[in-house]
Design an enzyme around this catalytic site. Sequence first.
Site, PDB file in Angstrom:
ATOM      1  N   HIS A  57       0.844  -1.183   0.000  1.00  0.00           N
ATOM      2  CA  HIS A  57       0.000   0.000   0.000  1.00  0.00           C
ATOM      3  C   HIS A  57       0.879   1.233   0.000  1.00  0.00           C
ATOM      4  O   HIS A  57       2.045   1.199   0.397  1.00  0.00           O
ATOM      5  CB  HIS A  57      -0.919   0.006   1.222  1.00  0.00           C
ATOM      6  CG  HIS A  57      -2.026  -0.987   1.144  1.00  0.00           C
ATOM      7  ND1 HIS A  57      -3.123  -0.962   1.977  1.00  0.00           N
ATOM      8  CD2 HIS A  57      -2.211  -2.063   0.328  1.00  0.00           C
ATOM      9  CE1 HIS A  57      -3.936  -1.965   1.677  1.00  0.00           C
ATOM     10  NE2 HIS A  57      -3.398  -2.648   0.682  1.00  0.00           N
ATOM     11  N   GLU A  59       0.987   3.797   1.926  1.00  0.00           N
ATOM     12  CA  GLU A  59       1.524   4.161   3.236  1.00  0.00           C
ATOM     13  C   GLU A  59       2.712   3.295   3.628  1.00  0.00           C
ATOM     14  O   GLU A  59       3.722   3.780   4.156  1.00  0.00           O
ATOM     15  CB  GLU A  59       0.432   4.039   4.305  1.00  0.00           C
ATOM     16  CG  GLU A  59      -0.827   4.839   4.008  1.00  0.00           C
ATOM     17  CD  GLU A  59      -1.913   3.996   3.351  1.00  0.00           C
ATOM     18  OE1 GLU A  59      -1.643   3.410   2.281  1.00  0.00           O
ATOM     19  OE2 GLU A  59      -3.027   3.916   3.890  1.00  0.00           O
ATOM     20  N   CYS A  87      -6.036   1.580   6.091  1.00  0.00           N
ATOM     21  CA  CYS A  87      -6.661   0.336   6.533  1.00  0.00           C
ATOM     22  C   CYS A  87      -6.022  -0.105   7.846  1.00  0.00           C
ATOM     23  O   CYS A  87      -5.102   0.526   8.373  1.00  0.00           O
ATOM     24  CB  CYS A  87      -6.486  -0.738   5.471  1.00  0.00           C
ATOM     25  SG  CYS A  87      -4.766  -1.244   5.220  1.00  0.00           S
ATOM     26  N   CYS A  90      -2.148  -0.770   7.535  1.00  0.00           N
ATOM     27  CA  CYS A  90      -1.343   0.443   7.452  1.00  0.00           C
ATOM     28  C   CYS A  90      -1.388   1.220   8.767  1.00  0.00           C
ATOM     29  O   CYS A  90      -0.376   1.796   9.192  1.00  0.00           O
ATOM     30  CB  CYS A  90      -1.813   1.310   6.300  1.00  0.00           C
ATOM     31  SG  CYS A  90      -1.533   0.553   4.675  1.00  0.00           S
TER      32      CYS A  90
END
Length: 348
Positions: A57, A59, A87, A90
């Site tokens: 992701h 992040e 999420c 993360c």
Amino acid sequence: MIDIGYADSHWMRLALDQARLAALEGEVPVGAVVVKDGQLIASGRNAPIAAHDPSAHAEILAIRAAAAVLGNYRLDGCELFVTLEPCAMCSGAMLHARLKRVVFGATDPRTGAAGSVINVFAHSQLNHQTQVQGGVLAAEAALQLQAFFKPRRVNPEPVREDALRTPDACFEGLPDYPWHGVYTDALPSLNGLRMHYLDVPADPGVPASGHTYLCLHGDSDWSYAFREQIPAWTRAGHRVVAPDLIGFGKSDKPKKDAFHTLDFHRRVLLEFIEHLEPGSLVLVIPDRGAILGLTPPIEARHGYLGLQVLQMSAAGGESSHAYDGPFPDGGHRAALRAFAKLRVSKEI
């Protein structure tokens, strides 16, 4: 309205730039940047597809890059700006990295872990607390996501949450059913449900009679039931309209039996007839299960030339698949169950 300073919007715009690059690469457009002491030290954008990595992701990649720059797995004093609410994965990584602050743009009502679904950051029992602020340039971030997903939707017409839609594959290869149907969700009583109907004009070269044959299927059928008669009527110069009542055929199927009341179906049917502007109508109903069949002549303002009752044979052989096709499981069969009860109550 959220009061955001110049610095926050500046860093979020850099994260939006990363999101745009992700979209160009076919990834969901989410971007992130990490800032320390007013300086950009790292950036990241979604890459799980390209990297074959579910953890890639924006992040996570930005945190990894920042840690490499600082030579430390702890990002003390750092702020992370990301275009979409993080999420749970993360959010956990952000806490482990000891980020000072996390700022996000659009909320994520499906997997957001900073307040939308859960709030990982709100647990005071954790040994590190990270400040969180959402809604910074949220509209721009949401537009990026909408622009990305809209052309990729398998079905651009959403189904109401309380209804199901039979997959198109269930209707493939139907014998003697060559017509392409029409869909409408414009009737007031439908309230977002999608209704399917056949609207077959008179054959080319045949003088049009000006008559519309309105075919209303029985309580266990759908428009397929009239496949044998439609060609004969159109050859005679008639227009043929055969709706699938809500819960039947290719129309949307509310999941609750109690949804299917006579009043609801009567209102939809009358609105549908007004929508058609049919002129002179010949009403066609089956000899079995025609619960709603006589409603239009009683209540509609249009003139009716006549009533035709068709003797319908029970589905069998190759046609049994066609009759069962719209109802692949119990969730799709609420109308069948409800209409069966309505028929018993009428008989009683």
